[in-house]
Design a protein around this motif. Structure first.
Motif, PDB file in Angstrom:
ATOM      1  N   UNK A  59       0.827  -1.202   0.000  1.00  0.00           N
ATOM      2  CA  UNK A  59       0.000   0.000   0.000  1.00  0.00           C
ATOM      3  C   UNK A  59       0.866   1.259   0.000  1.00  0.00           C
ATOM      4  N   UNK A  60       1.893   1.204   0.835  1.00  0.00           N
ATOM      5  CA  UNK A  60       2.790   2.354   0.919  1.00  0.00           C
ATOM      6  C   UNK A  60       3.525   2.559  -0.419  1.00  0.00           C
ATOM      7  N   UNK A  61       4.004   1.460  -0.997  1.00  0.00           N
ATOM      8  CA  UNK A  61       4.732   1.538  -2.268  1.00  0.00           C
ATOM      9  C   UNK A  61       3.829   2.132  -3.352  1.00  0.00           C
ATOM     10  N   UNK A  62       2.577   1.664  -3.383  1.00  0.00           N
ATOM     11  CA  UNK A  62       1.646   2.166  -4.395  1.00  0.00           C
ATOM     12  C   UNK A  62       1.398   3.661  -4.222  1.00  0.00           C
ATOM     13  N   UNK A  63       1.335   4.092  -2.962  1.00  0.00           N
ATOM     14  CA  UNK A  63       1.078   5.503  -2.710  1.00  0.00           C
ATOM     15  C   UNK A  63       2.262   6.367  -3.139  1.00  0.00           C
ATOM     16  N   UNK A  64       3.453   5.821  -3.030  1.00  0.00           N
ATOM     17  CA  UNK A  64       4.645   6.614  -3.311  1.00  0.00           C
ATOM     18  C   UNK A  64       5.043   6.621  -4.779  1.00  0.00           C
TER      19      UNK A  64
END
Ligand code: ADP
Ligand code: MG
Ligand code: MG
Length: 899
Positions: A540-545
């Motif tokens: 989720x974090x990777x997708x957001x960044x």
């Protein structure tokens, strides 16, 4: 002035480049006030001088002497003094941990006099001679170059004479004899006495550690781990502490949490009455660290305290080495510990929860390769015994199936519901159906980027290749390893993560992470496994960044659907060649053999509805997202029967007096006419489209009609047409005209306006070099980095990988195959150039990559850095690419050295 020696009290962990990992961390522990035996570190810079010039820096001797004197003053003991002498360890330690690869010499300072001083107290007599024995042995092999097996031989002989089970059962008198024999051995082999002068011992030991940087196994390890060859090692000179002084002493290793699962707690092994080496060497059975709580509760408590402090200080899992001397605890080493993929995700998550690190730091600490490992089923090898063979772990995962030796048999058995392992010397495109049907592919030849490996990875099949102990007898339908024979139908277990093959069926453990992705990556609930929650959070974090979009290479609706579930936002490469295989081959043959335009058009007309159906399915699966369809790329003769096969058939018929089948004759003539010396550089890609009339038109019409069908069904089709192997803008221009003609015609016929962006693959150096011109006629670029690598280097992958890649890797021409990780210096420059010149002409130009590299972590980071819009990779690599695209946005501050 350059200094080459630093006291432990002068350094810290941030200096691992200069002091090596071990030295920097010893200094850090000293700084934290943990009990570290005093000592000092000779820098990697001194080693580099030694490696470059063959001699240490001239100042080094004096600097060491100065620091030694300080050490002696502090401890009140001198090196070589007869009564209770100071003893030292001389330990290697490079910037990146290379466990066991270089030398360590213990008990420096003992000689014929000092040993007596050490042995003066009666209960220390055995210990003293044992230490001297170890020194002569270690120094004799490492420094003086005597074959270690000779020392072992002597030791075994003396043990036998004294009916001792191992060296721990030798008494002081035996050991005195052992030392004498060892010294004789040294003299006999080197013509030189074992040096009695402790300062000479020290000096030579330091040089030997420098020299061990270039030992064969150290070089091999560096190559595997991609550690540069010119870093050099530091040398740590440290006061000895003794874990072999009786039952109130011992040594052990510990982890601040479980490195296999990430579970918090204290893990490790302890060996009473032992020196550090004994624990890891496995000659005696260690006990779980838990037992220390009973054996020495005070030291245990103290150790746990240190572990807690270290973990908080390093904000990560640490592993340590320690020794207890007569109830006193000493810390000998610490480092941020290696861990399994599962533990990496788990620990990162826990540390976030504990408030020790940020989510971005956690993201920096996991990686795509680890994620890939978590997605495959695993073997529970605890009861599996010895593997049958080892090979290259080419495509991770675990598979069980019956051995089969050709593609047809694999397909036949799979169709009957059997699980099979396809075993071949190596694979070719002809084996594709068998590879699709098999659970795993096992080959005796080829490396990580051989056909078998690349295709298996792309399909998510398990693959072990290059298992060269295997002798595969395809005709006889069996293989042998040593004196073991495995025949067709016998069960094999193939571990693609470890590169191992086991006989029989090793039990499997399902991957919960794969299930999570297959279910569309939905937010896990409290009942889901911890690892899934850890993965989800970081995804989720990777997708957001991330700035890079991730698409998939998919040629079928099923693949497209899976890719979508895995998070792909479109198809970056839809190959059309497999759509010309199987049943459809005869239309392709007819097209090639066609006498005139009419016959050819008839053949193409047969293909049209089939192609349209292919595209309709794929566009439906990727509704609303871009689907980049590549026009036919490979040379047409690849669709004709094999030349030898045809020639044999014709010859047989002739020999038996029959007239050969006229079709065979025609086909043979065609094959001979179309044969190419260098098919890779022959009539393929855009060239086909320009030479074979009607081919492009048919494919484009199929796309356009599929678009119309989808629009009429209420869908949102977003087809893009990609022209392969363009080298000159005119090639693209000509094809584009034809494409637009067909699109206009279909629009007119159907009343549905069909507009597809038209772009090209950049896979020839000339295309990259003239990208500015090509961009005038291209709506998008997609780097075909497989071909671009081949054409930039001027080698064909299938030919070079078996032939000379091993030698090139061995000799350092590259440290990783350019087919695995993009060659930044060469191919990467072409990519950069094409991106910037293409965008200059056409700022809205969409730029992506669709080679194997699109799913390789290191390459993804490069593509991020040159500002591509997307990477496209096989569906199974989509989560890996998403994760790495997110990690690529992190600044160096979060990044940690994971090596
Ligand atoms: P490696 O890098 O292979 O782990 P080390 O330098 O850690 O090698 O040394 C190997 C072993 O020697 C260690 O397990 C350690 O316990 C032991 N050792 C090294 N220095 C000392 C010392 N000063 N006192 C006691 N044991 C030592
Ligand atoms: Mg160690
Ligand atoms: Mg290509």
């Amino acid at each position: 002035m350059v200094r080459y020696v630093y006291d432990f009290s002068e350094g810290g962990r941030e200096q691992s480049g200069l002091l090596g990992g071990k030295g920097a961390n010893l200094a850090e522990m000293a700084r934290m006030g943990l009990p570290v035996p005093p000592g000092f570190t000779v820098t990697t810079e001194a080693c580099r001088v030694f490696l470059e010039t063959g001699a240490p820096p001239p100042e080094l001797d004096d600097e060491i002497a100065e620091h030694l004197e300080r050490l002696e003053r502090a401890s009140g003991r001198r090196l070589g003094q007869v009564d209770d002498p100071l003893l030292l360890s001389v330990r290697s330690g490079a910037r990146f941990s290379m466990p066991g690869m270089m030398e360590t010499i213990l008990d420096i300072g003992l000689n014929d006099y000092a040993v007596m001083g050490l042995a003066k107290v009666p209960e220390r007599e055995r210990f003293a001679w044992d230490s001297y024995r170890r020194l002569v042995q270690m120094f004799g092999t490492t420094v003086m170059g005597v074959d270690g097996a000779l020392f072992e031989g002597v030791l075994r002989r003396i043990e036998r004479q004294h009916h001792a089970a191992d060296d721990a059962h030798l008494d002081a008198v035996d050991l005195i004899r052992t030392v004498e024999t060892f010294k004789d051995l040294v003299r006999e082999r080197t013509g030189e006495d074992f040096p009695q002068d402790p300062h000479e011992q020290l000096r030579r030991a330091v040089l030997a550690v420098f020299g061990s940087w270039n030992a064969e196994r150290a070089r091999l390890y560096r190559r595997r781990e991609h550690i540069p060859d010119d870093l050099g090692t530091a040398v740590n000179i440290q006061t000895m502490v003794f874990g072999n002084l009786g039952s109130d002493s011992g040594s052990g290793v510990a982890f601040t949490r479980d490195p296999a699962t990430g579970r918090p707690g204290v893990y490790g092994d302890y060996l009473p009455n032992a020196q550090g080496e004994d624990v890891v060497s496995g000659t005696r059975d260690a006990v779980p660290l838990e037992d220390l709580r009973r054996l020495d509760p005070e030291s245990y408590e103290e150790l746990c305290g240190h572990l807690r402090r270290l973990e908080e200080h390093y904000r990560d899992l640490c592993d340590i080495e320690f020794t207890i001397e007569r109830g006193r605890l000493w810390m000998l080493q610490t480092r941020v510990g290696k861990r399994t993929a599962q533990a990496a995700f788990g620990i990162a998550g826990q540390l976030v929860d504990e408030g020790l690190i940020s989510l971005d730091e956690a993201l920096a600490r996991v990686g795509g390769e680890g994620l890939a490992r978590l997605m495959f089923p695993r073997f529970d090898t605890s009861g599996a015994g010895e593997p049958l063979a080892r090979g290259v772990p080419a495509s991770p995962g675990a598979a069980v199936g019956a051995a089969v030796f050709d593609s047809a048999e694999a397909v036949r058995r799979a169709a009957a519901g059997e699980r099979v392992v396809l075993v071949r010397p190596e694979t070719t495109p002809d084996d594709l159906p068998g590879m699709v049907a098999a659970q795993a592919v096992l080959t005796s030849r080829g490396g990580k980027t051989s056909h078998a490996a690349v295709v298996a990875r792309g399909m998510g099949r398990v693959c072990v290749c290059g298992a060269d102990a295997l002798s595969v007898d395809v005709q006889g339908r069996r293989f042998t390893v040593g004196d073991v024979t495995v025949a067709e139908g016998e069960t094999l277990s193939v571990d693609g993560s470890e590169g191992l093959v086991f006989p029989g069926a090793v039990p499997l453990v399902d991957s919960v992470v794969m299930r999570y992705f297959e279910n569309g990556g939905r937010r896990p609930g409290p009942d889901d496994e911890q690892v899934v929650r850890d993965v989800h959070r970081l995804m989720e974090r990777a997708d957001a960044l991330r700035r890079l979009e991730v698409r998939a290479n998919a040629d079928t609706p099923e693949d497209a659907e899976r890719a979508r579930r895995f998070g792909a936002r479109g198809i970056g490469l839809c190959r059309t060649e497999h759509m010309f295989l199987g049943e459809r081959r005869r239309y392709v043959e007819a097209m090639i053999l066609a006498g005139g335009a009419e016959e050819r058009e008839a053949a193409l007309a047969e293909l049209l509805p089939l192609q349209r159906a292919d595209f309709t399915g794929i566009l439906a699966a990727m509704d609303g997202l871009p689907v980049t369809i590549r026009l036919l790329d490979p040379p047409l003769h690849e669709f004709l029967p094999d030349h030898t096969e045809l020639a044999v058939r014709v010859a047989r018929a002739e020999a038996s007096g029959r007239a050969p089948d006229p079709r065979d004759g025609e086909l043979l003539a065609a094959v001979e006419r179309m044969r190419e010396q260098n098919p890779m550089l022959g009539l393929r890609g855009v060239r086909l489209g320009l030479v074979v009339p009607g081919l492009v038109a048919m494919q484009v019409r199929a796309v356009a009609e599929a678009v119309v069908e989808r629009v009429r069904a209420g869908g949102d089709p977003r087809a893009q047409i990609m022209v392969p192997l363009v080298g000159a803008v005119t090639e693209l221009h000509l094809v584009r005209e034809e494409v637009e003609r067909v699109l206009a015609r279909v629009s007119e016929e159907t009343g549905v306006r069909v507009e597809c962006p038209v772009g090209t693959m950049i896979e020839l150096p000339r295309a990259a070099l003239t990208a500015g011109r090509i961009a005038r006629d291209a709506d998008f670029f997609s780097f075909g980095t497989n071909d671009l690598t081949q054409t930039t280097w001027g080698f064909s992958r299938d030919d070079v990988e078996a032939e000379f890649f091993p030698a090139y890797l061995e000799r350092g021409v590259f440290d990783v195959s350019p087919f695995e990780t993009l060659d930044r210096e060469g191919v990467g420059r072409l990519v950069e150039l094409a991106v910037s010149e293409g965008r200059e002409v056409r700022p809205e130009l969409e730029v992506g990559v669709c080679g194997e590299h699109g799913g390789d972590p290191e390459s993804v980071r490069f593509f991020h850095s040159v500002d591509l819009d997307y990477v496209s990779c096989s569906p199974f690599r989509v989560p890996v690419a998403r994760l790495e695209a997110g990690r690529a946005t992190l600044s160096g501050a979060e990044a940690t050295d994971t090596r």
